[in-house]
Design an enzyme around this catalytic site. Structure first.
Site, PDB file in Angstrom:
ATOM      1  N   HIS A 134       0.875  -1.195   0.000  1.00 23.03           N
ATOM      2  CA  HIS A 134       0.000   0.000   0.000  1.00 23.03           C
ATOM      3  C   HIS A 134       0.900   1.229   0.000  1.00 23.03           C
ATOM      4  O   HIS A 134       1.516   1.555   1.011  1.00 23.03           O
ATOM      5  CB  HIS A 134      -0.900   0.014   1.244  1.00 23.03           C
ATOM      6  CG  HIS A 134      -1.820   1.192   1.305  1.00 23.03           C
ATOM      7  ND1 HIS A 134      -3.157   1.074   1.587  1.00 23.03           N
ATOM      8  CD2 HIS A 134      -1.622   2.520   1.123  1.00 23.03           C
ATOM      9  CE1 HIS A 134      -3.728   2.261   1.576  1.00 23.03           C
ATOM     10  NE2 HIS A 134      -2.806   3.168   1.305  1.00 23.03           N
TER      11      HIS A 134
ATOM     12  N   HIS B 111       1.531   5.409  -1.621  1.00 22.68           N
ATOM     13  CA  HIS B 111       1.147   6.600  -2.395  1.00 22.68           C
ATOM     14  C   HIS B 111       2.402   7.195  -3.017  1.00 22.68           C
ATOM     15  O   HIS B 111       3.319   7.598  -2.292  1.00 22.68           O
ATOM     16  CB  HIS B 111       0.492   7.649  -1.494  1.00 22.68           C
ATOM     17  CG  HIS B 111      -0.786   7.175  -0.888  1.00 22.68           C
ATOM     18  ND1 HIS B 111      -2.013   7.375  -1.481  1.00 22.68           N
ATOM     19  CD2 HIS B 111      -1.034   6.478   0.240  1.00 22.68           C
ATOM     20  CE1 HIS B 111      -2.962   6.831  -0.723  1.00 22.68           C
ATOM     21  NE2 HIS B 111      -2.386   6.274   0.322  1.00 22.68           N
ATOM     22  N   LEU B 112       2.425   7.243  -4.339  1.00 24.74           N
ATOM     23  CA  LEU B 112       3.580   7.828  -5.028  1.00 24.74           C
ATOM     24  C   LEU B 112       3.272   9.207  -5.602  1.00 24.74           C
ATOM     25  O   LEU B 112       4.196   9.920  -6.013  1.00 24.74           O
ATOM     26  CB  LEU B 112       4.040   6.909  -6.168  1.00 24.74           C
ATOM     27  CG  LEU B 112       4.801   5.647  -5.777  1.00 24.74           C
ATOM     28  CD1 LEU B 112       5.123   4.818  -7.014  1.00 24.74           C
ATOM     29  CD2 LEU B 112       6.081   5.972  -5.012  1.00 24.74           C
TER      30      LEU B 112
ATOM     31  N   ASN C  25      -5.358   7.341  -5.813  1.00 25.27           N
ATOM     32  CA  ASN C  25      -6.086   8.572  -5.455  1.00 25.27           C
ATOM     33  C   ASN C  25      -5.347   9.837  -5.906  1.00 25.27           C
ATOM     34  O   ASN C  25      -5.060  10.729  -5.118  1.00 25.27           O
ATOM     35  CB  ASN C  25      -6.400   8.622  -3.947  1.00 25.27           C
ATOM     36  CG  ASN C  25      -5.159   8.648  -3.068  1.00 25.27           C
ATOM     37  OD1 ASN C  25      -4.108   8.162  -3.469  1.00 25.27           O
ATOM     38  ND2 ASN C  25      -5.280   9.205  -1.880  1.00 25.27           N
TER      39      ASN C  25
ATOM     40  N   LYS D 223      -9.384  -0.469  -5.748  1.00 27.04           N
ATOM     41  CA  LYS D 223      -9.383   0.178  -4.439  1.00 27.04           C
ATOM     42  C   LYS D 223     -10.731   0.833  -4.155  1.00 27.04           C
ATOM     43  O   LYS D 223     -11.229   1.604  -4.965  1.00 27.04           O
ATOM     44  CB  LYS D 223      -8.283   1.243  -4.419  1.00 27.04           C
ATOM     45  CG  LYS D 223      -8.280   2.130  -3.189  1.00 27.04           C
ATOM     46  CD  LYS D 223      -7.751   1.418  -1.958  1.00 27.04           C
ATOM     47  CE  LYS D 223      -7.949   2.240  -0.706  1.00 27.04           C
ATOM     48  NZ  LYS D 223      -6.747   2.488   0.035  1.00 27.04           N
TER      49      LYS D 223
ATOM     50  N   HIS E  12     -10.387   0.849   1.990  1.00 26.22           N
ATOM     51  CA  HIS E  12     -10.172   1.820   3.071  1.00 26.22           C
ATOM     52  C   HIS E  12     -11.383   1.672   3.981  1.00 26.22           C
ATOM     53  O   HIS E  12     -12.473   2.140   3.658  1.00 26.22           O
ATOM     54  CB  HIS E  12     -10.063   3.251   2.515  1.00 26.22           C
ATOM     55  CG  HIS E  12      -9.796   4.259   3.589  1.00 26.22           C
ATOM     56  ND1 HIS E  12      -8.625   4.963   3.692  1.00 26.22           N
ATOM     57  CD2 HIS E  12     -10.545   4.649   4.653  1.00 26.22           C
ATOM     58  CE1 HIS E  12      -8.662   5.756   4.746  1.00 26.22           C
ATOM     59  NE2 HIS E  12      -9.824   5.591   5.356  1.00 26.22           N
TER      60      HIS E  12
ATOM     61  N   HIS F 217      -4.487  -0.939   5.939  1.00 23.89           N
ATOM     62  CA  HIS F 217      -4.082  -0.150   7.110  1.00 23.89           C
ATOM     63  C   HIS F 217      -5.036  -0.306   8.294  1.00 23.89           C
ATOM     64  O   HIS F 217      -5.629   0.654   8.754  1.00 23.89           O
ATOM     65  CB  HIS F 217      -3.871   1.329   6.767  1.00 23.89           C
ATOM     66  CG  HIS F 217      -4.908   1.969   5.893  1.00 23.89           C
ATOM     67  ND1 HIS F 217      -6.249   1.865   6.125  1.00 23.89           N
ATOM     68  CD2 HIS F 217      -4.779   2.736   4.778  1.00 23.89           C
ATOM     69  CE1 HIS F 217      -6.897   2.544   5.206  1.00 23.89           C
ATOM     70  NE2 HIS F 217      -6.043   3.069   4.374  1.00 23.89           N
TER      71      HIS F 217
ATOM     72  N   LEU G  78      -4.884   8.864   8.133  1.00 24.58           N
ATOM     73  CA  LEU G  78      -6.186   8.192   8.183  1.00 24.58           C
ATOM     74  C   LEU G  78      -6.042   6.748   7.725  1.00 24.58           C
ATOM     75  O   LEU G  78      -5.352   6.509   6.730  1.00 24.58           O
ATOM     76  CB  LEU G  78      -7.193   8.923   7.287  1.00 24.58           C
ATOM     77  CG  LEU G  78      -7.671  10.269   7.848  1.00 24.58           C
ATOM     78  CD1 LEU G  78      -8.468  11.034   6.808  1.00 24.58           C
ATOM     79  CD2 LEU G  78      -8.489  10.075   9.125  1.00 24.58           C
TER      80      LEU G  78
ATOM     81  N   ASP H  24       1.505   2.597   3.516  1.00 26.69           N
ATOM     82  CA  ASP H  24       0.673   3.792   3.366  1.00 26.69           C
ATOM     83  C   ASP H  24       1.532   5.048   3.457  1.00 26.69           C
ATOM     84  O   ASP H  24       1.075   6.085   3.942  1.00 26.69           O
ATOM     85  CB  ASP H  24      -0.453   3.822   4.422  1.00 26.69           C
ATOM     86  CG  ASP H  24      -1.588   4.766   4.002  1.00 26.69           C
ATOM     87  OD1 ASP H  24      -1.582   5.254   2.862  1.00 26.69           O
ATOM     88  OD2 ASP H  24      -2.463   5.017   4.839  1.00 26.69           O
TER      89      ASP H  24
ATOM     90  N   HIS I 131       2.953  14.528   1.744  1.00 24.37           N
ATOM     91  CA  HIS I 131       2.340  15.834   1.472  1.00 24.37           C
ATOM     92  C   HIS I 131       3.424  16.857   1.770  1.00 24.37           C
ATOM     93  O   HIS I 131       4.187  16.676   2.735  1.00 24.37           O
ATOM     94  CB  HIS I 131       1.158  16.102   2.410  1.00 24.37           C
ATOM     95  CG  HIS I 131      -0.007  15.193   2.218  1.00 24.37           C
ATOM     96  ND1 HIS I 131      -0.974  15.413   1.254  1.00 24.37           N
ATOM     97  CD2 HIS I 131      -0.382  14.060   2.852  1.00 24.37           C
ATOM     98  CE1 HIS I 131      -1.891  14.454   1.321  1.00 24.37           C
ATOM     99  NE2 HIS I 131      -1.544  13.606   2.277  1.00 24.37           N
TER     100      HIS I 131
ATOM    101  N   ALA J 126      -3.918  14.417   5.722  1.00 20.61           N
ATOM    102  CA  ALA J 126      -3.602  13.162   6.415  1.00 20.61           C
ATOM    103  C   ALA J 126      -2.494  12.433   5.675  1.00 20.61           C
ATOM    104  O   ALA J 126      -2.545  12.309   4.452  1.00 20.61           O
ATOM    105  CB  ALA J 126      -4.850  12.280   6.470  1.00 20.61           C
TER     106      ALA J 126
HETATM  107  O1  DOR Z   1      -3.243   9.188   5.846  1.00 18.77           O
HETATM  108  C1  DOR Z   1      -3.646   8.933   4.721  1.00 18.77           C
HETATM  109  N1  DOR Z   1      -3.151   9.557   3.632  1.00 18.77           N
HETATM  110  N2  DOR Z   1      -4.610   8.024   4.588  1.00 18.77           N
HETATM  111  C2  DOR Z   1      -5.199   7.804   3.403  1.00 18.77           C
HETATM  112  O2  DOR Z   1      -6.075   6.993   3.350  1.00 18.77           O
HETATM  113  C3  DOR Z   1      -4.825   8.595   2.217  1.00 18.77           C
HETATM  114  C4  DOR Z   1      -3.469   9.115   2.329  1.00 18.77           C
HETATM  115  C5  DOR Z   1      -3.150  10.164   1.292  1.00 18.77           C
HETATM  116  O3  DOR Z   1      -3.446   9.965   0.113  1.00 18.77           O
HETATM  117  O4  DOR Z   1      -2.595  11.190   1.661  1.00 18.77           O
HETATM  118 ZN    ZN Z   2      -3.346   5.121   1.730  1.00 16.14          ZN
END
Ligand code: DOR
Ligand code: ZN
Length: 345
Positions: free
Chosen positions: A13, A15-16, A41, A99, A136, A174, A218, A246, A250, A262
């Site tokens: 899991h 996020h790139l 996402n 997803k 999720h 997660h 989250l 996860d 950011h 998050a």
């Molecule tokens: O903390 C999180 N950040 N939880 C998520 O489900 C999404 C992720 C994000 O894309 O920043």
């Molecule tokens: Zn995630």
């Protein structure tokens, strides 16, 4: 033990993002991990097989030449997702999972599912062809307390869905609660991913002594008994639990503000943190199962052939407070402890 050699791990899991952020964060994953399930996402989200094909190409273009890495692509389930497109993506080998974000649950989830009835044709097709659904698992109804959203999701959404489609393979992503651990343990055809940070922090770390936005993610970290249940599951060797970091970068201005995003960025120090955690629980022998074996087994893939070695140094391993990306600085997850474990011998 001062050295541990394990099969090269995968991240189930991740996020790139895209563009400059993708270029900035990808090398931290690809230098250690062989494969990762890539979250869809983006803005706009990756909803079709054509979107995923294009996104995969952008990931491969951003990969440092010396690294070998396979992105395992996912599609973002919407109420308009076409079962035929999903099947085509799966059969071509491009799509590893779909997803499900309940609408409004987290970052860029507004195109997610509101009425599950509308997603049933896709879910039925996935059950038929054996394509896993990554979930999720949080309800988004405003009257449910944020700390209860996972448990309420299990009772009101997941269990009814599993009853209706028992053949559907579900990865509950997660998990953050004892309820999640118990549910995965008790149910058939379901596995759970656990992040590095949820093994380390509880909700006090976010809120005591001031608000610490870099621990906000989250599902939000819960009370200590839940963290301990996650530790027990992760270090048990149980095939149903495996690593999904996860890692969710950011830029700092979007975390350190009145309405912060998050996500914890852990790609850079995940393995160092995990070795520390597993050693603390006298479970270094189970780290390979958690990070390198259980995930591929669940997804029907072979474990990686290459190996990595973690070495315990006399001095603690230093990580930068932030990494620089073309989009701006991203703060690195602070595990509070100092790990002496380094990847790469
Ligand atoms: O903390 C999180 N950040 N939880 C998520 O489900 C999404 C992720 C994000 O894309 O920043
Ligand atoms: Zn995630």
């Amino acid at each position: 033990m001062t050295s541990l050699t394990i099969r090269r791990p995968d991240d189930w899991h991740l996020h790139l993002r895209d563009g400059a952020m993708l270029a900035g964060v990808l090398p931290y994953t690809s230098r250690h991990f062989a494969r990762a399930i890539i979250m869809p996402n983006l803005v706009p989200p990756v909803v079709t097989t054509a979107d995923a094909t294009a996104y995969r190409a952008r990931i491969m273009a951003a990969l440092p030449e010396a690294h070998t890495f396979e992105p395992l692509m996912t599609l973002y389930l919407t109420e308009g997702t076409s079962p035929d497109d999903v099947e085509e993506g799966a059969k071509s080998g491009l799509i590893t999972a779909v997803k499900l974000y309940p609408a409004g649950a987290t970052t860029n989830s507004h195109s997610g599912v509101r009425n599950f009835e509308n997603a049933m044709p896709v879910l039925e097709r996935m059950a038929k062809i054996g394509l896993p659904l990554c979930i999720h698992g949080e309800v988004t109804t405003p009257d449910v307390d944020i700390f209860d959203r996972e448990a309420v999701f299990i009772a009101t959404v997941l269990e009814p869905l599993k009853k209706r489609l028992p053949e559907l393979k579900v990865t509950m992503e997660h998990i953050t609660t004892e309820d999640g651990v118990d549910y995965v343990n008790q149910s058939d055809n379901i596995a759970g991913t656990i992040t590095t940070h949820h093994l380390i922090i509880n909700r006090n770390n976010i809120l005591v002594g001031g608000i610490r936005p870099h621990y906000y993610c989250l599902p939000v970290a819960k009370r200590e008994k839940h963290r301990l249940a996650l530790r027990k599951a992760a270090t048990s060797g149980n095939k149903k639990f495996f690593l999904g970091t996860d890692s969710a970068p950011h830029v700092d201005p979007l975390k350190e503000c009145a309405c912060g995003c998050a996500g914890c960025f852990t790609a850079i120090n995940t393995l160092s943190c995990l070795a520390h955690v597993f050693e603390e629980d006298n479970a270094l022998g189970q780290l390979e199962a958690f990070a390198s074996l259980n995930g591929p087994a669940w997804y029907g893939l072979q474990p990686n052939v290459e190996k990595i070695t973690l070495v315990k140094r006399d001095a603690p391993i230093e990580f930068p407070d932030q990494i620089e990306t073309g989009d701006g600085p991203v703060t690195v997850f602070d595990p509070i402890f100092k790990s002496h474990w380094e990847v790469g011998g």
